[in-house]
Design a protein around this motif. Structure first.
Motif: not given
Length: 232
Positions: A87-93, A106-110
């Motif tokens: 649910d909560y991300v600070r950084g890279f997902q 931060g960065l979210q990539a798929a």
């Protein structure tokens, strides 16, 4: 090698923890553990297996083989083979198929889809579909949608926003309810109030400037004009 990997994860976790202290995330739900309870590295298999992945706080690396989920927080990186959905991300997902979070900085990539249900600051990128409710930064994919964004929406096919300030750029279609910026694509449309539109077909309303082959603005002195139209 294992010792070096654990040490690196621990260092990442401590650095991310310091960042978290400088700007706290929203108040946690009752299911979330206090920030003082954390782990530097965590492995997941499927949702809630192991059960510690559900509400944990990870200061370092959370990784799914193949899936991670949960209502906790990640300060660092969440990287999974198929799905990353804390649910909560600070950084890279990142994940091959699908990423999802409520709030991310931060960065979210798929390769498939990237979804952020609430607030987002940073870069959201996929080869498929991106969605964010409240977005500041760059959204890049085949199809991008956002309720409210400031920055850049760049797509191969379609960009849709309720309200935006910045740039909507698409090879095909850009649509927004209100625009405080620029739309660039083959077809551009603003439903209520538009800024600058450049494309083959531009449809607007309210104050704005249009540059294209077909330009229509119902509030302009002359609603339909080829090449250039405007309303101030």
């Amino acid at each position: 090698m294992k010792t070096l990997f654990f040490t690196a994860a621990l260092i990442c976790g401590l650095a991310a923890g310091a960042l978290a202290e400088s700007k706290p995330l929203p108040q946690p739900s009752p299911d979330q553990k206090p920030l003082s309870d954390w782990t530097p590295i965590q492995f997941g298999v499927v949702p809630n297996i192991p059960s510690s992945t559900y509400n944990s706080n990870v200061y370092g690396l959370k990784t799914g083989w193949p899936i991670t989920t949960g209502v906790g927080r990640v300060f660092g990186a969440e990287v999974s083979w198929l799905v990353a959905a804390t649910d909560y991300v600070r950084g890279f997902q990142a994940a091959l198929l699908y990423t999802q979070t409520n709030q991310l900085e931060g960065l979210q990539a798929a390769l498939g889809s990237s979804i952020c249900k609430a607030g987002y600051r940073g870069v959201q990128a996929s080869t498929g579909y991106n969605y964010s409710d409240n977005f500041v930064g760059l959204q890049a994919g085949a199809v991008n949608t956002s309720a409210d964004f400031a920055g850049l929406q760049a797509s191969a096919l379609v960009n849709v926003a309720d309200k935006f300030g910045g740039l909507q750029a698409s090879l095909v279609v850009n649509v927004a309810r209100e625009a405080e910026g620029m739309q660039a694509g083959l077809y551009n449309q603003v439903l209520d109030n538009g800024g600058f539109q450049a494309g083959l077909i531009n449809i607007g309303k309210g104050k704005g400037f249009q540059l294209g082959l077909i330009n229509y603005n119902e509030d302009a002195p002359i609603p339909f004009l080829p090449f250039v139209n405007f309303s101030f």
